[in-house]
Design an enzyme around this catalytic site. Structure first.
Site, mmCIF file in Angstrom:
data_model
loop_
_atom_site.group_PDB
_atom_site.id
_atom_site.type_symbol
_atom_site.label_atom_id
_atom_site.label_comp_id
_atom_site.label_asym_id
_atom_site.label_seq_id
_atom_site.Cartn_x
_atom_site.Cartn_y
_atom_site.Cartn_z
ATOM 1 N N GLY A 32 0.842 -1.202 0.000
ATOM 2 C CA GLY A 32 0.000 0.000 0.000
ATOM 3 C C GLY A 32 0.869 1.240 0.000
ATOM 4 O O GLY A 32 2.093 1.172 0.142
ATOM 5 N N LEU A 33 0.204 2.375 -0.127
ATOM 6 C CA LEU A 33 0.896 3.658 -0.201
ATOM 7 C C LEU A 33 1.687 3.930 1.074
ATOM 8 O O LEU A 33 1.376 3.385 2.142
ATOM 9 C CB LEU A 33 -0.132 4.782 -0.385
ATOM 10 N N SER A 34 2.672 4.802 0.958
ATOM 11 C CA SER A 34 3.379 5.283 2.143
ATOM 12 C C SER A 34 2.350 5.936 3.078
ATOM 13 O O SER A 34 1.501 6.707 2.618
ATOM 14 C CB SER A 34 4.434 6.311 1.712
ATOM 15 N N GLY A 35 2.392 5.592 4.349
ATOM 16 C CA GLY A 35 1.450 6.176 5.305
ATOM 17 C C GLY A 35 0.108 5.457 5.375
ATOM 18 O O GLY A 35 -0.784 5.876 6.116
ATOM 19 N N SER A 36 -0.020 4.357 4.609
ATOM 20 C CA SER A 36 -1.312 3.643 4.611
ATOM 21 C C SER A 36 -1.468 2.772 5.859
ATOM 22 O O SER A 36 -2.560 2.268 6.129
ATOM 23 C CB SER A 36 -1.454 2.786 3.348
ATOM 24 N N GLY A 37 -0.368 2.578 6.594
ATOM 25 C CA GLY A 37 -0.469 1.834 7.855
ATOM 26 C C GLY A 37 0.197 0.468 7.835
ATOM 27 O O GLY A 37 0.024 -0.319 8.761
ATOM 28 N N SER A 106 5.713 -1.896 -2.428
ATOM 29 C CA SER A 106 5.584 -2.818 -3.575
ATOM 30 C C SER A 106 4.448 -2.426 -4.509
ATOM 31 O O SER A 106 3.438 -3.124 -4.591
ATOM 32 C CB SER A 106 5.433 -4.265 -3.087
HETATM 33 P P1 ADP Z 1 3.396 2.786 6.079
HETATM 34 O O1 ADP Z 1 4.206 1.699 6.745
HETATM 35 O O2 ADP Z 1 2.320 2.223 5.196
HETATM 36 O O3 ADP Z 1 4.222 3.827 5.394
HETATM 37 P P2 ADP Z 1 2.964 3.769 8.730
HETATM 38 O O4 ADP Z 1 2.412 2.623 9.526
HETATM 39 O O5 ADP Z 1 4.423 4.083 8.859
HETATM 40 O O6 ADP Z 1 2.559 3.540 7.207
HETATM 41 O O7 ADP Z 1 2.175 5.103 9.048
HETATM 42 C C1 ADP Z 1 0.785 5.131 9.274
HETATM 43 C C2 ADP Z 1 0.461 6.330 10.177
HETATM 44 O O8 ADP Z 1 -0.952 6.402 10.359
HETATM 45 C C3 ADP Z 1 1.089 6.185 11.545
HETATM 46 O O9 ADP Z 1 1.546 7.461 11.953
HETATM 47 C C4 ADP Z 1 -0.111 5.746 12.411
HETATM 48 O O10 ADP Z 1 0.029 6.136 13.749
HETATM 49 C C5 ADP Z 1 -1.262 6.458 11.728
HETATM 50 N N1 ADP Z 1 -2.573 5.813 11.909
HETATM 51 C C6 ADP Z 1 -3.717 6.421 12.297
HETATM 52 N N2 ADP Z 1 -4.752 5.548 12.367
HETATM 53 C C7 ADP Z 1 -4.270 4.348 12.016
HETATM 54 C C8 ADP Z 1 -4.845 3.041 11.906
HETATM 55 N N3 ADP Z 1 -6.142 2.819 12.140
HETATM 56 N N4 ADP Z 1 -4.049 2.045 11.489
HETATM 57 C C9 ADP Z 1 -2.736 2.276 11.211
HETATM 58 N N5 ADP Z 1 -2.130 3.457 11.291
HETATM 59 C C10 ADP Z 1 -2.886 4.514 11.711
#
Ligand code: ADP
Length: 202
Positions: A32-37, A106
């Protein structure tokens, strides 16, 4: 590949190793996208499985680039190589009987397919983090979207480089509407339903 390299069959089989662990090995592939969790959910799931006594290993994008893949950059060829190596390493860890969690953007279907094809049917579990771009960009946990919008990072996925949405992911999570616990429980329920993990007595 050299024709003088012979594959050794181990005396302790892959299923022997997994059997001792009361689980079936698999690879949970978070895309998933950057910041998608991806990292947040993969880490929380890792903790949840570990606390229940399962044997796991977490592979995370940035960490792998510090070590195994430190020789790779971000050219098209290097990105393919990056994912291929991660797939092969994940495969070795599943051969050791582990449940592997891998969190990498990916973005290309062909790369994900390459990894999927390394695994027996059912052992590659694609977890698509279907969080909308707007939410990811608002969160911008590493400040990368801001840099990409300012033109300071080129070929940033979702901005000026495509993300190819998985057509048939095994699991789909949207962290803009589901909290961390709901996402983690969703994956655990899936693993139970596929008999990848078994409830421990007591
Ligand atoms: P990725 O690894 O996809 O780049 P990250 O996990 O590093 O994403 O970042 C996701 C951000 O979103 C984190 O700062 C996290 O605290 C925030 N966030 C808010 N709500 C959620 C949720 N329900 N699930 C996951 N992350 C969340």
């Amino acid at each position: 590949m050299s024709s003088n390299i012979v594959w050794h069959n181990h005396k302790v089989s892959r299923s022997d190793r997994a059997h001792n662990k009361n689980q079936r090995p698999c690879l949970l592939w978070f895309t998933g996208l950057s910041g998608s969790g991806k990292s947040t959910i993969a880490n929380a799931l890792d903790v949840a499985l570990h606390q229940r006594g399962y044997h796991t290993f977490l592979l995370d994008g940035d960490n792998v680039r510090h070590g195994l893949n430190r020789d790779l950059g971000f050219s098209d060829d290097d990105r393919v190589q990056n994912i291929r190596r991660i797939g092969e390493v994940s495969k070795l860890f599943t051969d050791a009987g582990l449940i592997v969690l891998s969190a990498f953007i990916s973005p290309f279907s062909s790369d994900r397919r390459l990894v999927r094809n390394l695994f027996p049917a059912g052992e590659f579990i694609e977890v698509f983090m279907d969080t909308p771009l707007e939410t990811c960009e608002q969160r911008d946990p590493k400040g990368l979207y801001q840099k990409a919008r300012a033109g300071e990072i080129k070929d940033f996925t979702g901005i000026d480089s495509p993300y190819e949405t998985p057509a048939r992911p095994e699991l789909r999570l949207d962290t803009s509407t589901q909290d961390v616990e709901t996402c983690v429980n969703g994956v655990i329920d899936y693993l139970k339903s596929r008999n990848m993990i078994f409830e421990k007595p007591g």
